[in-house]
Scaffold this motif. Structure first.
Motif, PDB file in Angstrom:
ATOM      1  N   VAL A   1      -2.104   8.613   0.707  1.00  0.00           N
ATOM      2  CA  VAL A   1      -1.137   8.461   1.810  1.00  0.00           C
ATOM      3  C   VAL A   1       0.310   8.414   1.310  1.00  0.00           C
ATOM      4  CG1 VAL A   1      -2.852   7.292   3.271  1.00  0.00           C
ATOM      5  CG2 VAL A   1      -1.252   5.909   1.937  1.00  0.00           C
TER       6      VAL A   1
ATOM      7  N   GLY B   1       3.837   4.050   3.756  1.00  0.00           N
ATOM      8  CA  GLY B   1       4.583   2.789   3.599  1.00  0.00           C
ATOM      9  C   GLY B   1       4.499   2.235   2.199  1.00  0.00           C
TER      10      GLY B   1
ATOM     11  N   MET C   1       5.692  -7.368  -8.754  1.00  0.00           N
ATOM     12  CA  MET C   1       6.244  -6.089  -8.306  1.00  0.00           C
ATOM     13  C   MET C   1       7.323  -5.635  -9.282  1.00  0.00           C
ATOM     14  SD  MET C   1       6.088  -6.586  -4.226  1.00  0.00           S
ATOM     15  CE  MET C   1       6.840  -5.050  -3.851  1.00  0.00           C
TER      16      MET C   1
ATOM     17  N   GLU D   1       3.872  -3.310   9.990  1.00  0.00           N
ATOM     18  CA  GLU D   1       3.873  -4.441   9.049  1.00  0.00           C
ATOM     19  C   GLU D   1       3.343  -5.719   9.670  1.00  0.00           C
ATOM     20  OE1 GLU D   1       6.202  -2.175   9.304  1.00  0.00           O
ATOM     21  OE2 GLU D   1       7.118  -1.718   7.376  1.00  0.00           O
TER      22      GLU D   1
ATOM     23  N   MET E   1      11.273 -12.321   5.580  1.00  0.00           N
ATOM     24  CA  MET E   1      10.206 -11.638   4.819  1.00  0.00           C
ATOM     25  C   MET E   1       9.713 -12.542   3.677  1.00  0.00           C
ATOM     26  SD  MET E   1       8.286  -9.021   4.307  1.00  0.00           S
ATOM     27  CE  MET E   1       7.708  -7.689   3.251  1.00  0.00           C
TER      28      MET E   1
ATOM     29  N   THR F   1       4.768 -14.723   1.195  1.00  0.00           N
ATOM     30  CA  THR F   1       3.962 -15.648   0.385  1.00  0.00           C
ATOM     31  C   THR F   1       3.004 -16.472   1.249  1.00  0.00           C
ATOM     32  OG1 THR F   1       5.829 -17.141   0.545  1.00  0.00           O
ATOM     33  CG2 THR F   1       5.608 -15.910  -1.511  1.00  0.00           C
TER      34      THR F   1
ATOM     35  N   PHE G   1      -7.204  -5.688   6.018  1.00  0.00           N
ATOM     36  CA  PHE G   1      -6.916  -4.251   5.941  1.00  0.00           C
ATOM     37  C   PHE G   1      -7.877  -3.592   4.946  1.00  0.00           C
ATOM     38  CE2 PHE G   1      -4.854  -0.679   3.806  1.00  0.00           C
ATOM     39  CZ  PHE G   1      -4.474   0.117   4.879  1.00  0.00           C
TER      40      PHE G   1
HETATM   41  C1  LIG Z   1      -1.893   5.807   6.671  1.00  0.00           C
HETATM   42  C2  LIG Z   1      -3.153   5.585   7.470  1.00  0.00           C
HETATM   43  C3  LIG Z   1      -2.882   5.762   8.954  1.00  0.00           C
HETATM   44  C4  LIG Z   1      -4.187   6.665   7.018  1.00  0.00           C
HETATM   45  O1  LIG Z   1      -5.412   6.460   7.688  1.00  0.00           O
HETATM   46  P1  LIG Z   1      -6.737   7.203   7.210  1.00  0.00           P
HETATM   47  O2  LIG Z   1      -7.805   6.803   8.166  1.00  0.00           O
HETATM   48  O3  LIG Z   1      -6.449   8.627   7.008  1.00  0.00           O
HETATM   49  O4  LIG Z   1      -7.070   6.645   5.767  1.00  0.00           O
HETATM   50  P2  LIG Z   1      -7.468   5.182   5.310  1.00  0.00           P
HETATM   51  O5  LIG Z   1      -6.883   4.168   6.202  1.00  0.00           O
HETATM   52  O6  LIG Z   1      -8.922   5.137   5.075  1.00  0.00           O
HETATM   53  O7  LIG Z   1      -6.701   5.069   3.925  1.00  0.00           O
HETATM   54  C5  LIG Z   1      -7.062   5.898   2.839  1.00  0.00           C
HETATM   55  C6  LIG Z   1      -6.893   5.113   1.565  1.00  0.00           C
HETATM   56  O8  LIG Z   1      -5.511   4.797   1.387  1.00  0.00           O
HETATM   57  C7  LIG Z   1      -5.325   3.402   1.224  1.00  0.00           C
HETATM   58  N1  LIG Z   1      -4.037   3.043   1.822  1.00  0.00           N
HETATM   59  C8  LIG Z   1      -3.594   3.367   3.033  1.00  0.00           C
HETATM   60  N2  LIG Z   1      -2.346   2.916   3.234  1.00  0.00           N
HETATM   61  C9  LIG Z   1      -1.991   2.274   2.097  1.00  0.00           C
HETATM   62  C10 LIG Z   1      -0.821   1.598   1.672  1.00  0.00           C
HETATM   63  N3  LIG Z   1       0.269   1.489   2.475  1.00  0.00           N
HETATM   64  N4  LIG Z   1      -0.814   1.063   0.454  1.00  0.00           N
HETATM   65  C11 LIG Z   1      -1.877   1.174  -0.366  1.00  0.00           C
HETATM   66  N5  LIG Z   1      -3.033   1.814  -0.041  1.00  0.00           N
HETATM   67  C12 LIG Z   1      -3.066   2.357   1.181  1.00  0.00           C
HETATM   68  C13 LIG Z   1      -6.502   2.777   1.943  1.00  0.00           C
HETATM   69  O9  LIG Z   1      -6.757   1.500   1.447  1.00  0.00           O
HETATM   70  C14 LIG Z   1      -7.607   3.767   1.601  1.00  0.00           C
HETATM   71  O10 LIG Z   1      -8.012   3.468   0.295  1.00  0.00           O
HETATM   72  P3  LIG Z   1      -9.533   3.656  -0.147  1.00  0.00           P
HETATM   73  O11 LIG Z   1      -9.580   3.150  -1.546  1.00  0.00           O
HETATM   74  O12 LIG Z   1     -10.357   2.837   0.805  1.00  0.00           O
HETATM   75  O13 LIG Z   1      -9.817   5.105  -0.022  1.00  0.00           O
HETATM   76  C15 LIG Z   1      -3.756   4.216   7.209  1.00  0.00           C
HETATM   77  O14 LIG Z   1      -4.229   4.155   5.892  1.00  0.00           O
HETATM   78  C16 LIG Z   1      -2.812   3.081   7.421  1.00  0.00           C
HETATM   79  O15 LIG Z   1      -2.622   2.653   8.530  1.00  0.00           O
HETATM   80  N6  LIG Z   1      -2.239   2.568   6.325  1.00  0.00           N
HETATM   81  C17 LIG Z   1      -1.401   1.393   6.337  1.00  0.00           C
HETATM   82  C18 LIG Z   1      -0.034   1.675   6.866  1.00  0.00           C
HETATM   83  C19 LIG Z   1       0.816   0.433   6.796  1.00  0.00           C
HETATM   84  O16 LIG Z   1       0.445  -0.610   7.252  1.00  0.00           O
HETATM   85  N7  LIG Z   1       1.988   0.565   6.214  1.00  0.00           N
HETATM   86  C20 LIG Z   1       2.913  -0.539   6.016  1.00  0.00           C
HETATM   87  C21 LIG Z   1       2.810  -1.052   4.642  1.00  0.00           C
HETATM   88  S1  LIG Z   1       3.801  -2.510   4.364  1.00  0.00           S
HETATM   89  C22 LIG Z   1       5.371  -1.898   4.234  1.00  0.00           C
HETATM   90  O17 LIG Z   1       5.566  -0.745   4.289  1.00  0.00           O
HETATM   91  C23 LIG Z   1       6.441  -2.923   3.983  1.00  0.00           C
HETATM   92  C24 LIG Z   1       7.847  -2.386   4.108  1.00  0.00           C
HETATM   93  O18 LIG Z   1       8.373  -2.666   5.365  1.00  0.00           O
HETATM   94  C25 LIG Z   1       8.892  -3.008   3.216  1.00  0.00           C
HETATM   95  C26 LIG Z   1       8.450  -3.592   2.024  1.00  0.00           C
HETATM   96  C27 LIG Z   1       9.578  -4.194   1.290  1.00  0.00           C
HETATM   97  C28 LIG Z   1       8.935  -4.930   0.211  1.00  0.00           C
HETATM   98  C29 LIG Z   1       9.822  -5.942  -0.292  1.00  0.00           C
HETATM   99  C30 LIG Z   1       9.031  -7.024  -0.888  1.00  0.00           C
HETATM  100  C31 LIG Z   1       9.890  -8.212  -0.898  1.00  0.00           C
HETATM  101  C32 LIG Z   1       9.132  -9.399  -1.141  1.00  0.00           C
HETATM  102  C33 LIG Z   1      10.052 -10.575  -1.025  1.00  0.00           C
HETATM  103  C34 LIG Z   1       9.282 -11.782  -1.209  1.00  0.00           C
HETATM  104  C35 LIG Z   1       9.887 -12.663  -2.204  1.00  0.00           C
HETATM  105  C36 LIG Z   1       9.032 -13.818  -2.293  1.00  0.00           C
HETATM  106  C37 LIG Z   1       9.427 -14.617  -3.460  1.00  0.00           C
HETATM  107  O19 LIG Z   1      10.463 -15.281  -3.368  1.00  0.00           O
HETATM  108  O20 LIG Z   1       8.685 -14.591  -4.451  1.00  0.00           O
END
Ligand SMILES: CC(C)(COP(=O)(O)OP(=O)(O)OC[C@H]1O[C@@H](n2cnc3c(N)ncnc32)[C@H](O)[C@@H]1OP(=O)(O)O)[C@@H](O)C(=O)NCCC(=O)NCCSC(=O)C[C@@H](O)CCCCCCCCCCCCC(=O)O
Length: 719
Positions: free
Chosen positions: A21, A60, A70, A123, A255, A260, A271
């Motif tokens: 993806v 995503g 990370m 999310e 966030m 956490t 998920f």
């Molecule tokens: C995309 C889909 C719709 C596809 O669907 P489909 O049916 O075709 O396929 P599957 O669902 O079976 O998926 C196939 C395969 O892929 C894996 N997978 C899917 N999506 C992801 C993903 N995003 N990451 C990893 N892996 C993924 C899935 O597991 C399958 O694997 P397998 O081994 O079983 O084959 C569908 O898959 C779907 O809906 N996916 C999820 C979409 C989603 O939810 N996306 C959002 C992700 S979260 C995000 O994007 C966050 C962002 O907003 C910003 C992030 C900023 C991060 C900053 C972090 C700061 C942290 C601060 C904390 C500090 C704390 C401290 O102080 O310590």
């Protein structure tokens, strides 16, 4: 990774490469940062297109990275660098643009989507919020109400809706990358100031306070204790009331709290668990990747009561050809009318044509002769089902799979009624069968892996989440429900009320407590089962104490209510009272309270105050304990199976991850200690006796839930 190339002379094409993806892993982020730098510094490149490999833009952030340290370039500065670029950047959206994927696209100056693409900020369903600027850019682009809707529900939208909302600039039915490259060529020299969403003022509606108050109330009502939807509203509020930079600070702060939290861990576990259950495995080693389903073109449903009708609707909606059999003429006519109505309403909701012509109705079981698979959904009565299976075995063409929709009956016994027991599996649907997502696919000792694979595949086609489980009384879900309901009855005897017990469970996050659920499904169902087991005997006829069966504590409370004709909602009375039969609003019933007082007095029971903690510990830990037994018995192949069954079939709050995940969160040692405590207080309740697998897990240091399978394997190999 991300691949950089130059196309059409002056367009820099950045292709995200991380199958399946194109999640934004550290390597992908690094690839984007490097490619953007290269594009911006190359004088030959006048504009840029970002796309994803294999027809998927981006799913995503890489959720797998959230569990560890990370590393790699962070998303936010990466997206800021794209937005600040002095050359136009166009996102070419095919497949999915979700979460960080859509946030990346919102950082681009233009967005072109394929007509079949899906976009969204899901999310919230992972216990998070769109933290790469999504909560700040989306309201600036499409306004607060629409952004609140998308961010708090996490729903995926079509390209057409995205165009209507103003999220994308163009939708194409042709090659999206070609369309985006042509677009990029056209806008190469255009000014970009008006294209940077972070600089937009947030469109203001007249009464912001009222808008956010309403949004907050809505999410608090539907979230049942989930914290992410609340944080999403707070973040969007910051977009509406603060400058962009301050809004980004607020987004980051919210966030950090969510990231956490136990809820985020639980939701992310769900998920992956939802995907893990598709990779089923039987105790004999047969599994999803070695067992291929047989093609199914024509299906039959036998019995058109409530369950049969729901199954029929779900099947017809897949486009499969279905033969529907009901031997009673009146029932057949009624069912035909009801099913047509359900299909028409469903089609209207989804904006498609109803699939009425796929169904052939018949009163004759011989009309199933040519189908590939039968789902029997007659009344839950073994003698009746035996007869139907004998008939099916005689009339169906060789090789037809015979599936039974039963919630507890012995699959192996039914298989023994047929000439080909390897073709028999259980398909346990949940009511209403055209709505509920869960499907337990139950294999007996003689079911073939191909029969399991075919039922799982058909379930998926019907939009269900199939979980393959072994054959035992009640399978997984209902087997675990039994001790849960039993504890609730005992708590009533000891001084609880349906209202207080339900309240504790609803505050935990269940949509309804155990007594409201019992009123909804009908008290007579359990009564019939208990009568069949020789447990529910009328007190006059019984030789034994009404509160003991086979030396174990027994509560006849449910039986006594049924003897009074109180079957729940359908009769207007059960554990609660209702305005009229069929009403849904449960009201406290003074009759029930004085009945309980009389019952306690009759049996010398002294009511005591029971607090919320005791309700939760006794009802939930006993259910969890049975879950461990199920794992020990090999009925479920891993904790994920149990958790998905409970989340999708029994209303277990998703943000608590399912019963087995929850046990790990509470601490296995604590669950064990409390079970020991309650078992000591109630030695005549065997369900409270801690299961040996739970003891072993605690003895081996309470390993995390995703490693239990290994421990179970070891336990089995030692047996
Ligand atoms: C995309 C889909 C719709 C596809 O669907 P489909 O049916 O075709 O396929 P599957 O669902 O079976 O998926 C196939 C395969 O892929 C894996 N997978 C899917 N999506 C992801 C993903 N995003 N990451 C990893 N892996 C993924 C899935 O597991 C399958 O694997 P397998 O081994 O079983 O084959 C569908 O898959 C779907 O809906 N996916 C999820 C979409 C989603 O939810 N996306 C959002 C992700 S979260 C995000 O994007 C966050 C962002 O907003 C910003 C992030 C900023 C991060 C900053 C972090 C700061 C942290 C601060 C904390 C500090 C704390 C401290 O102080 O310590």
């Amino acid at each position: 990774m991300a691949l950089f190339s130059r196309v059409s002379g002056s367009v820099g094409l950045i292709t995200l490469q991380n199958p399946p993806v194109n999640a934004l892993s550290a390597a992908v982020r690094q690839g984007i940062v490097d490619s953007v730098k290269r594009a911006l510094s190359d004088p030959e490149v006048k504009s840029v297109v970002i796309c994803g490999e294999n027809g998927v833009f981006c799913g995503g952030a890489d959720i797998k990275e959230f569990g560890g340290n990370m590393s790699g370039p962070p998303l936010i500065p990466m997206i800021h660098a794209i937005e600040a670029a002095n050359k136009p950047v166009v996102a070419a959206i095919e497949g999915s643009a979700l979460g960080g994927g859509l946030e990346l696209a919102l950082g681009c100056h233009y967005r072109i989507a394929h007509s079949k693409a899906r976009l969204g900020l899901p999310e919230v369903s992972l216990g998070l919020l769109p933290a790469a600027g999504g909560t700040q850019r989306l309201p600036r682009l499409i306004g607060v109400p629409a952004a609140l809707d998308l961010i708090t529900t996490g729903r995926h939208i079509t390209a057409a809706e995205a165009l209507q909302l103003g999220i994308v600039d163009q939708v194409t039915k042709q090659s999206t990358v070609n369309a985006a490259v042509n677009f990029a060529l056209n806008v190469a020299e255009k000014p970009l100031d008006a294209r940077r969403i972070s600089t937009f003022p947030c469109p203001h509606s007249s009464d912001l306070d009222a808008l956010f108050e309403e949004a907050m109330q809505k999410v608090q009502k539907s979230a049942r204790g989930a914290i992410a939807p609340v944080a999403c509203v707070q973040a969007v509020r910051a977009a509406a009331t603060q400058p962009y930079n301050q809004g980004m600070e607020r987004e980051k702060e919210l966030m950090a709290t969510l990231f956490t939290s136990g809820q985020a861990r639980a939701l992310q576990y769900c998920f992956f668990a939802q995907r893990a259950v598709g990779k089923w495995r039987m105790p004999n080693g047969a599994c999803w990747d070695t067992s291929k389903p047989r093609p199914v073109h024509k299906v039959a449903v036998i019995g058109l009561g409530t369950m049969g009708r729901g199954i029929l609707v779900a099947l017809a909606q897949t486009g499969l050809s279905v033969v529907a059999v009901e031997t009673q003429e009146m029932q057949l006519m009624e069912a035909k009318q009801a099913v047509s109505g359900m299909l028409e309403r469903g089609a209207k909701r989804r904006g498609v044509v109803p699939t009425l012509h796929n169904i052939t109705y018949s009163q004759n079981i011989k009309s199933v002769a040519e189908v590939d698979l039968v789902i029997e959904a007659v009344f839950e009565d073994m003698a009746l089902k035996e007869k139907v299976f004998q008939q099916l075995s005689a009339v169906c063409k060789p090789g037809t799979f015979l599936c039974t929709n039963t919630s507890a009956l012995d699959i192996d016994h039914l298989a023994s009624q047929t000439g080909n027991p390897e073709l028999v599996v259980g398909m346990h649907f949940f009511a209403p069968a055209h709505v509920m997502k869960l499907l337990e696919v139950v294999y007996g000792p003689r079911s073939s892996p191909q029969a399991v694979a075919t039922a799982m595949h058909l379930g998926k086609k019907m939009g269900k989440i199939g979980v393959a489980v072994g054959n035992c009384r009640g399978f997984v879900g209902n087997r675990m429900l039994k001790p849960y309901i039993e504890q609730a009855f005992f708590l009533l005897e000891e001084g609880g009320t349906p209202e207080k017990i339900d309240q504790a469970l609803e505050e935990f996050g269940f949509p309804m407590g155990v007594f409201k659920m019992s009123d909804l499904s009908g008290l007579d169902i359990g009564w019939r089962v208990r009568k069949g087991d020789g447990l529910a005997e009328s007190s006059a006829a019984s030789q034994q104490s009404p509160r003991i069966r086979d030396g174990r504590r027994y509560s006849p409370l449910g039986d006594l209510l049924c003897e009074q004709g109180r079957f729940g909602q359908k009769t207007g009375h059960g554990w609660y009272q209702y305005d009229k039969p069929g009403s849904q609003l449960a009201r406290s019933d003074p009759w029930l309270h004085s009945f309980l007082e009389g019952y306690r007095a009759q049996h010398g029971l002294v009511a005591r105050r029971i607090d919320q903690q005791e309700v939760l510990e006794r009802c939930l830990y006993v259910l969890i304990n049975e879950g461990f037994r199920i794992l020990e018995d090999g009925i479920a192949s891993g904790p994920e199976d149990i958790d998905i069954i409970y989340v999708f079939g029994y209303g277990w709050p998703r943000h608590r991850g399912g019963p087995m995940f929850y046990a790990g969160m509470v601490g296995l040692a604590k669950v064990l200690e409390r079970l020991e405590h309650y078992h000591q207080a109630h030695p005549d309740v065997p369900y409270l006796q801690p299961c040996s697998l739970l003891r072993r897990l605690v003895a081996s240091g309470s390993p995390p839930v995703n490693t239990w399978k290994e421990v179970i394997k070891k336990v089995r190999s030692q047996l």
